[in-house]
Design a protein around this motif. Sequence first.
Motif, PDB file in Angstrom:
ATOM      1  N   VAL A 140     -19.886  82.239  38.336  1.00 48.29           N
ATOM      2  CA  VAL A 140     -20.359  80.882  37.825  1.00 48.29           C
ATOM      3  C   VAL A 140     -20.644  81.108  36.274  1.00 48.29           C
ATOM      4  CG1 VAL A 140     -22.501  79.615  37.971  1.00 48.29           C
ATOM      5  CG2 VAL A 140     -21.494  80.139  39.881  1.00 48.29           C
ATOM      6  N   SER A 141     -21.283  82.114  36.019  1.00 47.51           N
ATOM      7  CA  SER A 141     -21.385  82.277  34.560  1.00 47.51           C
ATOM      8  C   SER A 141     -20.219  82.446  33.664  1.00 47.51           C
ATOM      9  CB  SER A 141     -22.131  83.737  34.300  1.00 47.51           C
ATOM     10  OG  SER A 141     -21.420  84.798  34.556  1.00 47.51           O
ATOM     11  N   GLN A 142     -19.120  82.803  34.125  1.00 42.71           N
ATOM     12  CA  GLN A 142     -17.696  82.686  33.400  1.00 42.71           C
ATOM     13  C   GLN A 142     -17.531  81.052  33.561  1.00 42.71           C
ATOM     14  OE1 GLN A 142     -15.453  85.213  35.919  1.00 42.71           O
ATOM     15  NE2 GLN A 142     -15.775  87.001  34.542  1.00 42.71           N
ATOM     16  N   CYS A 143     -17.648  80.594  34.631  1.00 43.18           N
ATOM     17  CA  CYS A 143     -17.341  78.943  34.593  1.00 43.18           C
ATOM     18  C   CYS A 143     -18.279  78.044  33.556  1.00 43.18           C
ATOM     19  CB  CYS A 143     -17.448  78.557  36.119  1.00 43.18           C
ATOM     20  SG  CYS A 143     -16.996  76.807  36.211  1.00 43.18           S
ATOM     21  N   ILE A 148     -18.368  74.641  28.987  1.00 43.73           N
ATOM     22  CA  ILE A 148     -19.092  74.447  27.661  1.00 43.73           C
ATOM     23  C   ILE A 148     -18.035  74.311  26.413  1.00 43.73           C
ATOM     24  CG2 ILE A 148     -21.103  74.839  26.065  1.00 43.73           C
ATOM     25  CD1 ILE A 148     -22.569  75.612  28.704  1.00 43.73           C
ATOM     26  N   ARG A 149     -17.432  75.480  26.301  1.00 45.68           N
ATOM     27  CA  ARG A 149     -16.347  75.753  25.276  1.00 45.68           C
ATOM     28  C   ARG A 149     -15.411  74.767  25.698  1.00 45.68           C
ATOM     29  NH1 ARG A 149     -15.299  80.728  26.716  1.00 45.68           N
ATOM     30  NH2 ARG A 149     -13.243  80.249  27.961  1.00 45.68           N
ATOM     31  N   PHE A 153     -21.242  70.094  26.484  1.00 47.94           N
ATOM     32  CA  PHE A 153     -22.428  70.047  27.302  1.00 47.94           C
ATOM     33  C   PHE A 153     -22.200  68.888  28.414  1.00 47.94           C
ATOM     34  CE2 PHE A 153     -24.715  72.616  24.197  1.00 47.94           C
ATOM     35  CZ  PHE A 153     -25.228  73.622  25.170  1.00 47.94           C
ATOM     36  N   LYS A 154     -21.070  68.032  28.257  1.00 46.74           N
ATOM     37  CA  LYS A 154     -20.662  66.856  29.087  1.00 46.74           C
ATOM     38  C   LYS A 154     -19.809  67.665  30.280  1.00 46.74           C
ATOM     39  CE  LYS A 154     -18.488  64.580  26.126  1.00 46.74           C
ATOM     40  NZ  LYS A 154     -17.536  63.411  25.663  1.00 46.74           N
ATOM     41  N   ILE A 232     -10.886  71.818  34.558  1.00 46.28           N
ATOM     42  CA  ILE A 232     -11.853  71.344  33.513  1.00 46.28           C
ATOM     43  C   ILE A 232     -11.262  70.744  31.999  1.00 46.28           C
ATOM     44  CG2 ILE A 232     -13.197  73.035  34.415  1.00 46.28           C
ATOM     45  CD1 ILE A 232     -12.546  74.836  32.002  1.00 46.28           C
ATOM     46  N   ILE A 233     -10.057  70.903  32.035  1.00 47.95           N
ATOM     47  CA  ILE A 233      -9.139  70.215  30.810  1.00 47.95           C
ATOM     48  C   ILE A 233      -8.819  69.030  30.958  1.00 47.95           C
ATOM     49  CG2 ILE A 233      -7.248  70.611  29.169  1.00 47.95           C
ATOM     50  CD1 ILE A 233      -7.233  73.633  30.036  1.00 47.95           C
ATOM     51  N   LYS A 234      -9.450  67.933  30.291  1.00 48.35           N
ATOM     52  CA  LYS A 234      -9.321  66.688  30.562  1.00 48.35           C
ATOM     53  C   LYS A 234      -7.732  65.941  30.684  1.00 48.35           C
ATOM     54  CE  LYS A 234     -11.517  62.156  29.089  1.00 48.35           C
ATOM     55  NZ  LYS A 234     -12.237  61.633  27.993  1.00 48.35           N
TER      56      LYS A 234
END
Length: 290
Positions: A140-143, A148-149, A153-154, A232-234
């Motif tokens: 989870v921490s990696q995700c 965020i990168r 924060f969206k 996660i890449i739009k």
Amino acid sequence: MIGGIAVTAVGHPFDTIKVRLQTQPVHNPIYSGVIDCAKKTIQWEGLPGLYKGVASPLAGQMFFRASLFGAFGASKRWLATNPDGSVRPLRTTDFYKAGGITGFIAAFTEGPIDFYKSQIQVQIIRSKSDPNYVPPYTKVSQCVKATIRESGFKGPFQGLSATILRNTPANAVYLGTFEVLKGVAARKLGCKSNAELPAWAVLSSAGLGGIAYWLVIFPVDVIKSSMQTDSIIKSKRRFPNMSTAAKLLWAEGGVKRFYKGFTPCLIRAAPANGAMLFTVDKVTNWLNRE
């Protein structure tokens, strides 16, 4: 928070199976059903595989449960207050209204928790579907860092619209049914207040409320899971919004497509929600006596 930990401990394995069945490829499925998914999860990942992504709900319990039950309590107090400031008893419909308000507010804390959890839960599906696939994150921490990168924060609010659409009516039914059934049980058993109810009555009310939650809104949950487990890449997303997700999922199997993962969800509903609401109810009653 105690109630949240209880529901996570009881329900997370069922949730893992639900999400995997909801989001696996339709034409070349990895799992043939609930039992097969459970067996393969343990075979490939061991028992910890059933708790994939659990760090997200555990870490977020304080915020999510605080928002959920804080909002429910505040909503009930607001609905019980007359314009002149006097207080009236809550009507049956008030419990459902309070639940709906609560669901809307809680979606903003539950959304990110579900997003991170779901992203971790489906990495195994992508690995098994494509031998060349390398999971971009396994924790989870990696995700969190990756999203965020990529989107700031969206990022963790991917699929928020579906979360709101699910949570608002579902929590109206869930929390409303729980409160109403407790009231009915108290009258039938001759209790002076809900606080005097025996454990079985509270557990039954909570379990039935949990079942009602999923019966009402499961197809929207399938849409939510599809959006939250998307890239996660739009620019690479298959499900950029709810309407597109609904159309594509419908094309994959019509009505049946929107009930993938329904069985483990129902199996989970009564014990998990029963454990959570029972714990919260008893702790609340204990604190009120202090």
